[in-house]
Design a protein around this motif. Sequence first.
Motif, PDB file in Angstrom:
ATOM      1  N   MET A   1       0.833  -1.177   0.000  1.00 42.85           N
ATOM      2  CA  MET A   1       0.000   0.000   0.000  1.00 42.85           C
ATOM      3  C   MET A   1       0.882   1.246   0.000  1.00 42.85           C
ATOM      4  SD  MET A   1      -3.294   0.038   2.484  1.00 42.85           S
ATOM      5  CE  MET A   1      -3.639  -1.689   2.674  1.00 42.85           C
ATOM      6  N   SER A   2       0.493   2.243  -0.745  1.00 43.06           N
ATOM      7  CA  SER A   2       1.298   3.460  -0.775  1.00 43.06           C
ATOM      8  C   SER A   2       0.818   4.450   0.284  1.00 43.06           C
ATOM      9  CB  SER A   2       1.232   4.095  -2.165  1.00 43.06           C
ATOM     10  OG  SER A   2      -0.092   4.468  -2.462  1.00 43.06           O
ATOM     11  N   LYS A   3       1.733   5.281   0.712  1.00 43.99           N
ATOM     12  CA  LYS A   3       1.407   6.285   1.715  1.00 43.99           C
ATOM     13  C   LYS A   3       0.480   7.340   1.112  1.00 43.99           C
ATOM     14  CE  LYS A   3       5.282   5.629   4.756  1.00 43.99           C
ATOM     15  NZ  LYS A   3       6.128   4.636   4.169  1.00 43.99           N
ATOM     16  N   PHE A   4      -0.176   8.084   1.997  1.00 40.91           N
ATOM     17  CA  PHE A   4      -1.131   9.110   1.597  1.00 40.91           C
ATOM     18  C   PHE A   4      -0.767  10.402   2.313  1.00 40.91           C
ATOM     19  CE2 PHE A   4      -5.093  11.397   2.604  1.00 40.91           C
ATOM     20  CZ  PHE A   4      -5.565  11.626   1.321  1.00 40.91           C
ATOM     21  N   ALA A   5      -0.809  11.512   1.608  1.00 46.55           N
ATOM     22  CA  ALA A   5      -0.458  12.797   2.208  1.00 46.55           C
ATOM     23  C   ALA A   5      -1.447  13.874   1.796  1.00 46.55           C
ATOM     24  CB  ALA A   5       0.955  13.203   1.803  1.00 46.55           C
ATOM     25  N   MET A   6      -1.534  14.890   2.630  1.00 39.59           N
ATOM     26  CA  MET A   6      -2.384  16.045   2.363  1.00 39.59           C
ATOM     27  C   MET A   6      -1.716  17.309   2.874  1.00 39.59           C
ATOM     28  SD  MET A   6      -6.303  15.096   3.361  1.00 39.59           S
ATOM     29  CE  MET A   6      -6.804  16.759   2.977  1.00 39.59           C
ATOM     30  N   PHE A   7      -2.016  18.396   2.193  1.00 42.97           N
ATOM     31  CA  PHE A   7      -1.727  19.734   2.703  1.00 42.97           C
ATOM     32  C   PHE A   7      -3.098  20.352   2.968  1.00 42.97           C
ATOM     33  CE2 PHE A   7       1.848  19.075  -0.353  1.00 42.97           C
ATOM     34  CZ  PHE A   7       2.833  18.894   0.592  1.00 42.97           C
ATOM     35  N   GLY A   8      -3.486  20.400   4.225  1.00 44.74           N
ATOM     36  CA  GLY A   8      -4.791  20.952   4.584  1.00 44.74           C
ATOM     37  C   GLY A   8      -4.674  22.434   4.850  1.00 44.74           C
ATOM     38  N   LYS A   9      -5.731  23.169   4.524  1.00 44.68           N
ATOM     39  CA  LYS A   9      -5.753  24.608   4.769  1.00 44.68           C
ATOM     40  C   LYS A   9      -7.010  24.939   5.566  1.00 44.68           C
ATOM     41  CE  LYS A   9      -5.620  29.109   2.474  1.00 44.68           C
ATOM     42  NZ  LYS A   9      -5.601  29.803   1.167  1.00 44.68           N
ATOM     43  N   LEU A  10      -6.816  25.511   6.746  1.00 45.40           N
ATOM     44  CA  LEU A  10      -7.922  25.978   7.563  1.00 45.40           C
ATOM     45  C   LEU A  10      -7.836  27.494   7.660  1.00 45.40           C
ATOM     46  CD1 LEU A  10      -7.926  23.502  10.600  1.00 45.40           C
ATOM     47  CD2 LEU A  10      -9.437  23.505   8.614  1.00 45.40           C
ATOM     48  N   THR A  11      -8.897  28.161   7.268  1.00 45.23           N
ATOM     49  CA  THR A  11      -8.983  29.606   7.443  1.00 45.23           C
ATOM     50  C   THR A  11      -9.858  29.847   8.661  1.00 45.23           C
ATOM     51  OG1 THR A  11      -8.806  29.930   5.051  1.00 45.23           O
ATOM     52  CG2 THR A  11      -9.619  31.795   6.359  1.00 45.23           C
ATOM     53  N   ALA A  12      -9.270  30.479   9.645  1.00 47.95           N
ATOM     54  CA  ALA A  12      -9.988  30.748  10.891  1.00 47.95           C
ATOM     55  C   ALA A  12     -10.909  31.951  10.721  1.00 47.95           C
ATOM     56  CB  ALA A  12      -8.995  31.013  12.017  1.00 47.95           C
ATOM     57  N   VAL A  13     -11.909  32.008  11.578  1.00 49.82           N
ATOM     58  CA  VAL A  13     -12.716  33.215  11.698  1.00 49.82           C
ATOM     59  C   VAL A  13     -11.714  34.345  11.978  1.00 49.82           C
ATOM     60  CG1 VAL A  13     -14.417  34.336  13.186  1.00 49.82           C
ATOM     61  CG2 VAL A  13     -14.717  31.940  12.530  1.00 49.82           C
ATOM     62  N   PRO A  14     -11.881  35.519  11.359  1.00 55.39           N
ATOM     63  CA  PRO A  14     -10.895  36.592  11.545  1.00 55.39           C
ATOM     64  C   PRO A  14     -10.525  36.818  13.008  1.00 55.39           C
ATOM     65  CG  PRO A  14     -12.455  37.233   9.858  1.00 55.39           C
ATOM     66  CD  PRO A  14     -12.965  35.931  10.453  1.00 55.39           C
ATOM     67  N   GLY A  15      -9.213  36.829  13.249  1.00 54.25           N
ATOM     68  CA  GLY A  15      -8.680  37.058  14.583  1.00 54.25           C
ATOM     69  C   GLY A  15      -8.665  35.840  15.496  1.00 54.25           C
ATOM     70  N   LYS A  16      -9.074  34.679  15.004  1.00 55.26           N
ATOM     71  CA  LYS A  16      -9.193  33.491  15.850  1.00 55.26           C
ATOM     72  C   LYS A  16      -8.188  32.384  15.502  1.00 55.26           C
ATOM     73  CE  LYS A  16     -12.687  34.905  18.298  1.00 55.26           C
ATOM     74  NZ  LYS A  16     -12.594  35.061  19.745  1.00 55.26           N
TER      75      LYS A  16
END
Length: 100
Positions: A1-16
């Motif tokens: 089985m091959s490995k799995f990767a992600m680059f996740g992006k979370l944008t927070a509520v402004p200032g949080k």
Amino acid sequence: MSKFAMFGKLTAVPGKRRELADMMLASDDTLSEMEGCIYYIIHEAEEEPDVLWITELWESREAHAASLQNEQVRELIGRCRHLIANAGGIKVKPLGGKGY
């Protein structure tokens, strides 16, 4: 089985962003106990004040999918949801290198 990767992006509520990062990092037990997770690192974007990037490497795509069904992970997502304005990212296929 091959490995799995992600680059996740979370944008927070402004200032949080810091509050979101702290909440996620305070759940270190949840993050460290995700079966099949090789690494899961949370980063602050230097030029985007509300953005967190998450680099993830998993033993397999199935291990990643299973983590999203884990009750502790689902609880963490629920606790953080009010701080997240947007979520996204890209899935990538690791080819090799240090840490692979």
